[in-house]
Design an enzyme around this catalytic site. Structure first.
Site, PDB file in Angstrom:
ATOM      1  CB  SER A 194     115.216   1.991   8.667  1.00 41.32           C
ATOM      2  OG  SER A 194     114.708   2.902   7.729  1.00 41.32           O
ATOM      3  CD  GLU A 306     119.504   8.064  12.150  1.00 37.05           C
ATOM      4  OE1 GLU A 306     119.208   7.725  13.313  1.00 37.05           O
ATOM      5  OE2 GLU A 306     119.317   7.311  11.163  1.00 37.05           O
ATOM      6  CG  HIS A 338     119.011   5.968   7.914  1.00 40.55           C
ATOM      7  ND1 HIS A 338     118.184   6.173   9.000  1.00 40.55           N
ATOM      8  CD2 HIS A 338     118.339   5.107   7.106  1.00 40.55           C
ATOM      9  CE1 HIS A 338     117.072   5.471   8.839  1.00 40.55           C
ATOM     10  NE2 HIS A 338     117.143   4.808   7.695  1.00 40.55           N
TER      11      HIS A 338
END
Length: 359
Positions: A194, A306, A338
Site C-alpha cells: 500500500s 484493493e 487489501h
C-alpha cells in the site's frame, strides 16, 4: 525452496478488470479509506520475533528511529532488503513482523532484512512541515496509534516534528547499516504494501545507487489521477489524523515527484528491477475461512481498496509499457483483497526474483 507458511492473524481490520476497477474506485471513494485492513499494525498481545534485533539510528530531524533487523541464515552481509509497512505503521513493530512469516522466509533465502518501524501515514517521504490543520498544531496531549480523525490535533510522530523518512532511509539508516553491521550499501532491495509499495518505487527511482530492486504490493501508483489526492487525504486523516497538505502541496513539483506514474521513466532509465502486484479484489479462501465478522470486515473494507489499488497498478503498467520497459514483472492474482493474506502470498511469489536481483 519450499515456503513454510504460517496463517497470518486476522487484522481486524465475471466482468473485465477495468469495469471492476471503476466500480471499486467509486466504492473506495465513498468508504473512509483509512478504516481498512491495510497495515493495521500490531495488537497489544503481539510478541516480537526473537530472531530479530532492534537497531536504533538517530535522524537529525526525527530523533531516534528503530528498525528491526533479521540476519541472513548464511551470515552474508551482501544481500539486503528494506521492508516497508502500510498506512497504520505503529511506533513499536512492523506489521510485516507481527502478521506474517516473511522475515523468516527471507532469511532462509540468505537475505538480510531491515524493517523500519513507525512512519504512520508518512508515505516514507520528506514532508514540507509537521502535520497540522488550518495552522493549528498538536495540543501536546499524547497520541494514539489507532486511527480516526479524533487524533488530528494530538501530538505524535510527524506532528511535533517534520517527517524526514526518505532522507533517513537513504542517508542515516543506509550509512549506519554499512558502518555498524557491514551491510552492502548498494544493490539493495526494497518492497512494501500500500503506502509502502508506492514509497518503494519512489526510493528506487531517486536512489538507484542504493536500490537495484523495488516491489509494490497494492500500491497507489497513479497518485495524480482524478480523485486520488482526496482519497489519500481521507485515508491519512483516518490513519492517525494526518494532513496530506503538510506532506506536499497539491499538484506541485513535490507531489508529482512522489507519483510513480510520473517518475516511471526514471525506473526504466535506471533499469531497476520492479515487481508490481495487486489483487483482484475477490476474497481469497483465507478471507472466507475467517469467522463471519472478521470475514465481513476483510471483504467489505478490503475489497474496494484493493480494486482501487488494482486500477492504479494497471494504469502504471500501461505507462511502463508505453515506455518500452523491459525491467518489470507484473503479478495480478485471481484473488486477494487489501490484507495480510494477500501481501504474504505475494511476497512468497516475489522472493525468488528479489533474490536474483540484489547483492
Amino acid at each position: 525452496m519450499r515456503f513454510a507458511r504460517r496463517k497470518p492473524k486476522p487484522v481486524g481490520s465475471g466482468g473485465s478488470w477495468l469495469r471492476r476497477s471503476v466500480l471499486g474506485m467509486t466504492l473506495a471513494m465513498l468508504l473512509p479509506l483509512g478504516v481498512s485492513v491495510a497495515g493495521s499494525g500490531a495488537t497489544a498481545s503481539a510478541a516480537l520475533d526473537p530472531a530479530g534485533f532492534d537497531f536504533w539510528v538517530d535522524s537529525p530531524v526525527m530523533g531516534p528511529i528503530k528498525s528491526r533487523v533479521f540476519r541472513a541464515k548464511d551470515g552474508n552481509t551482501d544481500r539486503v532488503v528494506y521492508v516497508l509497512d502500510g498506512m497504520r505503521a505503529t511506533p513499536t513493530i512492523s506489521g510485516w513482523e507481527i502478521e506474517t512469516n516473511v522475515s523468516q522466509v527471507l532469511t532462509d533465502w540468505n537475505i538480510n532484512v531491515v524493517m523500519p518501524v513507525g512512519g504512520q501515514s508518512s508515505f516514507y517521504a520528506d514532508w514540507n512541515a509537521p502535520s497540522s490543520f488550518f495552522g493549528a498544531g498538536p495540543t501536546g496531549a499524547g497520541s494514539s496509534t489507532g486511527s480516526g480523525a479524533t487524533e488530528t490535533f494530538l501530538d505524535g510522530p510527524g506532528k511535533s516534528y517534520r517527517y524526514d523518512w526518505e532522507t533517513f532511509l537513504t542517508v542515516q539508516l543506509h550509512d549506519a547499516l554499512r558502518d555498524r553491521l557491514g551491510f552492502r550499501a548498494d544493490r539493495n532491495g526494497v518492497f512494501g504494501l500500500s503506502m509502502g509499495g508506492s514509497a518503494a518505487l519512489t526510493l528506487a527511482a531517486y536512489h538507484p545507487e542504493q536500490f537495484s530492486f523495488a516491489g509494490s504490493f497494492s500500491g497507489y501508483l497513479n497518485n495524480s489521477a482524478p480523485g486520488m489526492r482526496e482519497a489519500i487525504r481521507a485515508a491519512m486523516i483516518d490513519a492517525g489524523g494526518y494532513n496530506v497538505d503538510s506532506m506536499a502541496p497539491p499538484w506541485g513539483p513535490q507531489w508529482l515527484r512522489m507519483d510513480p506514474f510520473v517518475f516511471a521513466p526514471r525506473l526504466v532509465a535506471n533499469n531497476t528491477r520492479v515487481w508490481i502486484a495487486a489483487g483482484s479484489g475477490v476474497p481469497s479462501p483465507q478471507d472466507l475461512g475467517l469467522p463471519p465478522g472478521a470475514a465481513a470486515d476483510h471483504i467489505i473494507r478490503g475489497a474496494p481498496l484493493e480494486t482501487l489499488a488494482l486500477a492504479n497498478t494497471r494504469a502504471f503498467q500501461v505507462r511502463m509499457m508505453s515506455l518500452g520497459a523491459q525491467n518489470a514483472v507484473y503479478s495480478f492474482p485471481a484473488v486477494g483483497v487489501h490484507d495480510w493474506f494477500n501481501w504474504q502470498d505475494e511476497a512468497y511469489r516475489m522472493i525468488p526474483d528479489l533474490s536474483a536481483n540484489i547483492g
